[in-house]
Design a protein around this motif. Structure first.
Motif, PDB file in Angstrom:
ATOM      1  N   ALA A 130      12.302 -62.598 -33.049  1.00 51.93           N
ATOM      2  CA  ALA A 130      11.813 -62.658 -34.432  1.00 51.93           C
ATOM      3  C   ALA A 130      12.619 -63.624 -35.288  1.00 51.93           C
ATOM      4  N   GLY A 131      13.733 -64.166 -34.748  1.00 52.36           N
ATOM      5  CA  GLY A 131      14.433 -65.248 -35.448  1.00 52.36           C
ATOM      6  C   GLY A 131      15.720 -64.872 -36.141  1.00 52.36           C
ATOM      7  N   ILE A 132      16.446 -63.808 -35.687  1.00 57.28           N
ATOM      8  CA  ILE A 132      17.641 -63.379 -36.424  1.00 57.28           C
ATOM      9  C   ILE A 132      18.909 -64.105 -36.006  1.00 57.28           C
ATOM     10  N   ASP A 133      18.852 -64.940 -34.953  1.00 56.08           N
ATOM     11  CA  ASP A 133      20.079 -65.593 -34.465  1.00 56.08           C
ATOM     12  C   ASP A 133      20.819 -66.372 -35.555  1.00 56.08           C
ATOM     13  N   PRO A 134      20.137 -67.123 -36.440  1.00 57.96           N
ATOM     14  CA  PRO A 134      20.881 -67.805 -37.519  1.00 57.96           C
ATOM     15  C   PRO A 134      21.622 -66.830 -38.441  1.00 57.96           C
TER      16      PRO A 134
ATOM     17  N   ALA B 216      16.554 -60.173 -44.431  1.00 58.73           N
ATOM     18  CA  ALA B 216      15.380 -61.010 -44.178  1.00 58.73           C
ATOM     19  C   ALA B 216      14.218 -60.109 -43.776  1.00 58.73           C
ATOM     20  N   PHE B 217      13.012 -60.694 -43.839  1.00 56.95           N
ATOM     21  CA  PHE B 217      11.828 -60.032 -43.309  1.00 56.95           C
ATOM     22  C   PHE B 217      11.568 -60.573 -41.906  1.00 56.95           C
ATOM     23  N   ILE B 218      11.281 -59.665 -40.959  1.00 57.72           N
ATOM     24  CA  ILE B 218      10.976 -60.061 -39.594  1.00 57.72           C
ATOM     25  C   ILE B 218       9.695 -59.360 -39.146  1.00 57.72           C
ATOM     26  N   THR B 219       9.060 -59.932 -38.122  1.00 61.07           N
ATOM     27  CA  THR B 219       7.860 -59.314 -37.542  1.00 61.07           C
ATOM     28  C   THR B 219       8.167 -58.921 -36.105  1.00 61.07           C
ATOM     29  N   VAL B 220       8.049 -57.616 -35.811  1.00 61.91           N
ATOM     30  CA  VAL B 220       8.314 -57.089 -34.475  1.00 61.91           C
ATOM     31  C   VAL B 220       7.071 -56.322 -34.019  1.00 61.91           C
ATOM     32  N   ASP B 221       6.503 -56.758 -32.899  1.00 70.75           N
ATOM     33  CA  ASP B 221       5.292 -56.113 -32.356  1.00 70.75           C
ATOM     34  C   ASP B 221       4.183 -56.031 -33.408  1.00 70.75           C
ATOM     35  N   GLY B 222       4.071 -57.088 -34.210  1.00 74.48           N
ATOM     36  CA  GLY B 222       3.018 -57.139 -35.213  1.00 74.48           C
ATOM     37  C   GLY B 222       3.303 -56.368 -36.482  1.00 74.48           C
TER      38      GLY B 222
ATOM     39  N   LEU C 298      14.894 -56.265 -42.897  1.00 73.31           N
ATOM     40  CA  LEU C 298      16.066 -56.111 -42.031  1.00 73.31           C
ATOM     41  C   LEU C 298      17.345 -56.441 -42.786  1.00 73.31           C
ATOM     42  N   ALA C 299      18.439 -55.745 -42.408  1.00 74.19           N
ATOM     43  CA  ALA C 299      19.781 -56.072 -42.885  1.00 74.19           C
ATOM     44  C   ALA C 299      20.714 -56.046 -41.687  1.00 74.19           C
TER      45      ALA C 299
ATOM     46  N   THR D  19       3.223 -63.652 -51.441  1.00 76.14           N
ATOM     47  CA  THR D  19       3.189 -63.658 -49.983  1.00 76.14           C
ATOM     48  C   THR D  19       4.602 -63.514 -49.425  1.00 76.14           C
ATOM     49  N   ILE D  20       4.789 -62.535 -48.542  1.00 77.31           N
ATOM     50  CA  ILE D  20       6.076 -62.333 -47.869  1.00 77.31           C
ATOM     51  C   ILE D  20       6.060 -63.135 -46.571  1.00 77.31           C
ATOM     52  N   THR D  21       7.068 -63.987 -46.409  1.00 82.21           N
ATOM     53  CA  THR D  21       7.192 -64.828 -45.221  1.00 82.21           C
ATOM     54  C   THR D  21       8.332 -64.317 -44.361  1.00 82.21           C
ATOM     55  N   ASP D  22       8.097 -64.211 -43.040  1.00 83.49           N
ATOM     56  CA  ASP D  22       9.160 -63.719 -42.159  1.00 83.49           C
ATOM     57  C   ASP D  22      10.086 -64.859 -41.737  1.00 83.49           C
TER      58      ASP D  22
END
Length: 461
Positions: free
Chosen positions: A145-149, A166-172, A177-178, A235-238
């Motif tokens: 979902a892109g948390i490595d940075p 950040a906002f992430i998308t997991v399994d749709g 997230l913190a 609009t919330i962007t992940d």
């Protein structure tokens, strides 16, 4: 002849009176119509501007509300990341029972957390929960979902890094997230092993509705179709730059509602309606100011105890240090810790611990002066800044606060809980930084706890 003369004489008189009345009435009617038309035009122009401003303010409030929710999630995470017992039971010697009672089913049932994951320094799961159930293999999905940075950022900052949100998308499913590194309680730097803790909550319709209720956003909801008005959606962007969810809310038109309610009677009570309109607009501004104050309080105060949070303390301390340097006045600092707090948490549970933190903050605040600054520094630790106070006065204040806390019992269910505090005391040295002042007080606090707790210690030179 006399009758005819009387008629001739009387006719002009009657005509003159009628013409005079018309000459007075027509200009007055014209002035009234022009005045009313001008007023309606100005009123319509003003109401449109107020409505537009209300729309822009509501859109901004949605963005601020999401930002504050992210900060509050980060503050909750910091409670666990700065807890040595967490690092021990989640990373060094994983304890499934302890983990379930603190970050597993406890977080899912009481804090609506969908994910809670402890990760070792080698980026392998130590222990993970999803919706309160222990699971395996969740971390690869989170990393996808892109948390490595975010992980690289918190590991790069070795001086008390702030949690990353950040906002992430997991399994749709969209999640807020913190993530933060584990940091020893009396250290300024993260744990050397690079381990970190991650929590996330699902962005569900119920969660969005609760945000709308809390921040006074009418009918905040997840949009089910396209929204034409740019001022009525966000609009919330992940993390992967995908538009995940679009939020919308009901249009707020205070001025338009006011115009429909009061504009019609203006024909007979023009001046009165001007005054009513001005009063209503003023009340609307007052309400907005009150709502903005609520937003500021949520951003600057600890959500549990109601006193200042860590971030706000550093801002206020910076201002006080500048004033103290300019005026060459005295200033002191207390840093204090509730003795054996973790034992109370383990024995009676987090609800008792939370109530104890609230009770302690109340007792401390009541014992301070109006211009003193108290904040929750982290976990069960509090910090108090004492302007215009020398070291002897600070020592007297600290002893009084210690005695008041010791004498105050907390009734929790069928138990009476008495606690004590340990206090480190120091005084400000001109032109030093806030962290130097805190570090000196922290060493004094450590000395007080090492000497047996329930006592005050003044920092050595």
């Amino acid at each position: 002849m006399n009758r005819s003369e009387n008629s001739a004489d009387n006719f002009p008189v009657r005509y003159q009176e009628s013409d005079s009345g018309r000459r007075i009435f027509v200009p007055l009617l014209l002035v009234l119509c022009i005045s009313l038309s001008s007023y309606f035009y100005i009123f319509q122009f003003a109401t449109e501007n107020i409505d537009n401003q209300a729309q822009l303010e509501m859109k901004s409030r949605v963005e601020v509300a999401l930002n504050i929710e992210s900060r509050r999630l980060g503050d909750l995470l910091t409670e666990y990341a700065f807890w040595d017992v967490s690092h021990l039971n989640l990373i060094q010697k994983p304890d499934s029972k302890w983990a379930d009672e603190n970050i597993g089913s406890y977080m899912a049932d009481n804090l609506s957390m969908a994910l809670s994951i402890a990760v070792r320094g080698d980026d392998k799961e130590s222990i993970a929960y999803r919706n309160g159930k222990e699971v395996k293999g969740v971390l690869p999905k989170i990393r996808q979902a892109g948390i490595d940075p975010l992980i690289a950022l918190i590991r790069k900052n070795t001086r008390q890094p702030d949690p990353q949100n950040a906002f992430i998308t997991v399994d749709g499913q969209l999640m807020l997230l913190a993530v933060d590194t584990f940091t020893p309680e009396f250290e300024d730097s993260p744990a050397a092993d690079g381990s970190y803790l991650l929590i996330a909550r699902s962005v569900t319709p119920d969660y969005i509705a609760s945000i709308g209720d809390l921040y006074k956003i009418p009918n905040l909801r997840i949009a089910r179709g396209p929204i034409s008005d740019a001022n009525l959606f966000h609009t919330i962007t992940d993390l992967n730059k995908n538009a995940a969810v679009t939020l919308t809310w009901d249009e707020r038109s205070p001025a338009t509602a006011i115009s429909y309610q009061v504009a019609m009677p203006l024909t007979g009570i023009f001046l009165l309606m001007v005054l009513i309109s001005a009063w209503i607009i003023r009340m609307d501004i007052y309400r907005r100011q009150q709502q903005e104050k609520i937003l500021r309080d949520l951003a600057t105060h600890d959500p549990l105890t109601g006193i200042y949070n860590r971030r706000q303390f550093f801002q206020l301390a910076h201002q006080e240090l500048g004033r103290t340097n300019r005026e060459q006045s005295a200033m002191s600092l207390l840093i204090l810790d509730i003795d054996h707090f973790k034992q109370i948490n383990d024995q009676f549970g987090h609800l008792a611990g939370d109530q104890l933190l609230i009770n302690t903050a109340t007792v401390l605040s009541a014992g301070l002066r109006e211009f003193d600054i108290i904040a929750r520094y982290g976990g069960e630790e509090f910090v108090i800044l004492l302007p215009n106070t020398n070291l002897n006065q600070a020592n007297e204040i600290a002893e009084r606060l210690r005695e008041q806390v010791e004498e105050t019992a907390l009734q929790f269910e069928n138990d009476s809980l008495n606690v004590t505090i340990s206090i480190g005391i120091t005084t400000y040295r001109f032109h030093e930084e806030t962290r130097e002042l805190l570090a000196r007080a922290d060493h004094a606090l450590y000395a007080a706890k090492h000497a047996g707790r329930n006592r005050c210690r003044v920092a050595s030179a």
